[in-house]
Design a protein around this motif. Structure first.
Motif, PDB file in Angstrom:
ATOM      1  N   PHE A  87      -6.327   0.181  -3.262  1.00  0.00           N
ATOM      2  CA  PHE A  87      -5.165  -0.631  -3.626  1.00  0.00           C
ATOM      3  C   PHE A  87      -5.552  -1.784  -4.549  1.00  0.00           C
ATOM      4  O   PHE A  87      -4.762  -2.201  -5.388  1.00  0.00           O
ATOM      5  CB  PHE A  87      -4.450  -1.126  -2.373  1.00  0.00           C
ATOM      6  N   GLN A  88      -6.776  -2.265  -4.432  1.00  0.00           N
ATOM      7  CA  GLN A  88      -7.218  -3.309  -5.357  1.00  0.00           C
ATOM      8  C   GLN A  88      -7.372  -2.737  -6.762  1.00  0.00           C
ATOM      9  O   GLN A  88      -6.913  -3.324  -7.735  1.00  0.00           O
ATOM     10  CB  GLN A  88      -8.525  -3.929  -4.880  1.00  0.00           C
ATOM     11  N   ARG A  89      -7.980  -1.556  -6.863  1.00  0.00           N
ATOM     12  CA  ARG A  89      -8.167  -0.924  -8.169  1.00  0.00           C
ATOM     13  C   ARG A  89      -6.842  -0.505  -8.786  1.00  0.00           C
ATOM     14  O   ARG A  89      -6.576  -0.777  -9.956  1.00  0.00           O
ATOM     15  CB  ARG A  89      -9.080   0.307  -8.053  1.00  0.00           C
ATOM     16  N   MET A  90      -5.993   0.145  -8.013  1.00  0.00           N
ATOM     17  CA  MET A  90      -4.756   0.691  -8.558  1.00  0.00           C
ATOM     18  C   MET A  90      -3.684  -0.366  -8.811  1.00  0.00           C
ATOM     19  O   MET A  90      -3.017  -0.334  -9.844  1.00  0.00           O
ATOM     20  CB  MET A  90      -4.197   1.768  -7.626  1.00  0.00           C
ATOM     21  N   TYR A  91      -3.489  -1.263  -7.869  1.00  0.00           N
ATOM     22  CA  TYR A  91      -2.360  -2.188  -7.926  1.00  0.00           C
ATOM     23  C   TYR A  91      -2.763  -3.653  -8.084  1.00  0.00           C
ATOM     24  O   TYR A  91      -1.893  -4.521  -8.179  1.00  0.00           O
ATOM     25  CB  TYR A  91      -1.496  -2.063  -6.661  1.00  0.00           C
ATOM     26  N   GLY A  92      -4.069  -3.930  -8.032  1.00  0.00           N
ATOM     27  CA  GLY A  92      -4.510  -5.314  -8.117  1.00  0.00           C
ATOM     28  C   GLY A  92      -4.219  -6.101  -6.856  1.00  0.00           C
ATOM     29  O   GLY A  92      -4.104  -7.325  -6.889  1.00  0.00           O
ATOM     30  N   VAL A  93      -4.101  -5.406  -5.727  1.00  0.00           N
ATOM     31  CA  VAL A  93      -3.801  -6.051  -4.456  1.00  0.00           C
ATOM     32  C   VAL A  93      -5.105  -6.497  -3.800  1.00  0.00           C
ATOM     33  O   VAL A  93      -6.001  -5.678  -3.561  1.00  0.00           O
ATOM     34  CB  VAL A  93      -3.039  -5.087  -3.516  1.00  0.00           C
TER      35      VAL A  93
END
Length: 116
Positions: free
Chosen positions: A73-79
């Protein structure tokens, strides 16, 4: 505080129809986008979704973009990892409501499971 969890026999996230998820391509690499499209069946559901049992037939081997993990989710959405719980809850609510309805059994089960 609510804690995100996946509920069994839901599968709302397996409804991959790209016409109903118009922004999904912007979060995937070109290779992931090709893979995503290869998984979409003629009915809009993932070809690996077992509709009779409402579960993923390749769960242990599912693609990275199907996994709710901090690094994904950090890689895909910057979360940020500390924001994953709230983000995942919001995503699931949106998808469950879109696929089954906000008063569906799946929606009620999800709310109960996360502690709402």
């Amino acid at each position: 505080m609510a804690n995100w969890c996946c509920i069994e026999q839901c599968g709302a996230c397996c409804h991959l129809d790209p016409t109903e998820r118009p922004d999904v391509q912007e979060y995937l690499t070109p290779e992931e986008w090709e893979h995503y499209l290869s998984l979409v069946g003629s009915n809009g559901w993932c070809i690996h979704f077992d509709a009779d049992h409402r579960r993923c037939k390749i769960y242990a081997d599912r693609p990275q973009f199907c996994r709710v993990k901090p690094e994904v989710f950090q890689r895909m959405y910057g979360v940020a990892p500390e924001d994953l719980n709230d983000f995942a809850i919001a995503c699931c609510r949106q998808q469950i409501d879109a696929v089954y309805g906000d008063r569906s059994l799946e929606s009620l089960r999800f709310e109960r499971e996360i502690g709402f």
